[in-house]
Design an enzyme around this catalytic site. Structure first.
Site, PDB file in Angstrom:
ATOM      1  CG  MET A 215      -1.911  -1.186   1.179  1.00  0.00           C
ATOM      2  SD  MET A 215      -3.405  -0.908   2.122  1.00  0.00           S
ATOM      3  CE  MET A 215      -2.753  -0.619   3.744  1.00  0.00           C
TER       4      MET A 215
ATOM      5  CB  ALA B 170       3.872   4.391   3.468  1.00  0.00           C
TER       6      ALA B 170
ATOM      7  CG  HIS C 188       7.296  -2.186   1.872  1.00  0.00           C
ATOM      8  ND1 HIS C 188       7.158  -1.083   2.667  1.00  0.00           N
ATOM      9  CD2 HIS C 188       6.130  -2.853   1.960  1.00  0.00           C
ATOM     10  CE1 HIS C 188       5.959  -1.082   3.222  1.00  0.00           C
ATOM     11  NE2 HIS C 188       5.307  -2.150   2.801  1.00  0.00           N
TER      12      HIS C 188
ATOM     13  CG  ASP D  47       1.048  -7.107   7.935  1.00  0.00           C
ATOM     14  OD1 ASP D  47       0.748  -6.580   9.015  1.00  0.00           O
ATOM     15  OD2 ASP D  47       1.576  -6.473   7.007  1.00  0.00           O
TER      16      ASP D  47
END
Ligand code: PAF
Length: 308
Positions: free
Chosen positions: A26, A28, A33, A146
């Site tokens: 998403m 940011a 990442h 997550d």
């Protein structure tokens, strides 16, 4: 590197014949990442990163509008990580109207984060299914911070017969031990200090799991700084250590932080990694210690994988 929405993606995808790796995000973006992109690069010929803040996975009182969207620095980070195509569709392209048909996450999506955020995982799985259909990846790389999302996407791939390999990469932590998250941007310096009770709780649990034999949990613990590469560090539980003792060690750290008013515990539970059901006393197999708390209004999650 190309950047575009649905039409540009379809044109680009039609020209490619190599193995495609997808990192859904998403935006940011942080170095966590980038670690996913680097892994996708190693696993495939071409890497696609999607950047889309998906309204379907936010509750009415959540931060959809406020969610950070630093697109210029995100694109620079993708370029740096060697991404070939950044799929950054407009909201109206992904959802010309509110979708009638959605993916339902089921029981595993209704507990923990799903209980705290009703409908969240239906929204996540619906957009991930759309991304899979649009991008047609051969492999996808998700972060294990997550972890419930990872378990559900893995289950969706199996249940809905997506021909996609899924790889989970271990939690990437900042030097102070806090798991990297786009939402850490919301933390004030004092909130951040308070949030460190979460990795401390995981370290306390890891120490008990190891039978108290480990020394220097603060510098070498499961959740303390620096674990920014390699496969998931799965702690082995010493013979005779019960799930309850591990959970209690973490709970003691979090509850004392909660008593000082530093955070609010949302949940803390040691669960069977394959079902997300609480571990019985005689548990054998792969487990996860799941933690979630709010700090200064920011919702944080973390976890520790354990092998009994
Ligand atoms: O983990 C995330 O950033 C999101 O939940 C995902 C997988 C990109 C779906 O919107």
């Amino acid at each position: 590197m190309e950047v575009g929405g649905i039409q540009a993606l379809r044109r680009w995808r039609a020209r490619q014949s190599g193995r495609v790796g997808l990192v859904p995000t998403m935006g940011a973006l942080h170095s966590g990442h980038q670690a996913l992109m680097t892994r996708a690069r190693a696993e495939s010929d071409l890497v696609v990163t999607s950047i889309f803040v998906n309204p379907l996975q936010f509750g009415a009182d959540e931060d959809f509008v406020q969610y950070p969207r630093p697109i210029a620095s995100d694109l620079a980070k993708c370029e740096e990580a060697g991404v070939d195509f950044v799929f950054a569709p407009a909201l109206g392209e992904m959802y010309p109207s509110a979708p009638e048909v959605r993916v339902v996450a089921g029981r595993m999506g209704a507990v923990f984060e799903g209980e705290a955020r009703p409908g969240h995982f239906d929204g996540v799985l619906t957009v991930v299914a759309k991304l899979f259909n649009l991008i047609k990846p051969d492999v996808t790389v998700f972060g294990l911070k997550d972890i419930q999302q990872f378990c559900l996407v893995k289950r969706m791939i199996a249940d809905l017969d997506f021909d996609i390999e899924i790889i989970g990469l271990p939690v990437v932590r900042d030097a102070d031990g806090l798991a990297m998250s786009s939402r850490n941007e919301y933390l004030s310096p004092s909130d951040r200090e308070r949030a460190l009770a979460i990795p401390r709780a995981l370290d306390a649990a890891a120490e008990v799991a190891a039978g108290g034999a480990r020394e220097g949990a603060a510098s070498g613990g499961a959740a303390s700084g620096g674990a920014d590469s390699g496969e998931a560090v799965v702690e082995s539980v010493a013979d005779g250590v019960l799930p309850e003792a591990i959970e209690s060690a973490a709970r003691a750290v979090l509850e004392s932080a909660a008593e000082r008013g530093e955070l609010d515990i949302i949940y803390l539970s040691l669960v069977d990694a394959s079902t997300l059901r609480p571990c019985p006393a005689d548990f054998r197999g792969s487990a996860l210690l799941l933690v979630s708390a709010t700090v200064g209004g920011t919702h944080l999650i973390d976890n520790l994988p354990l092998e009994f």
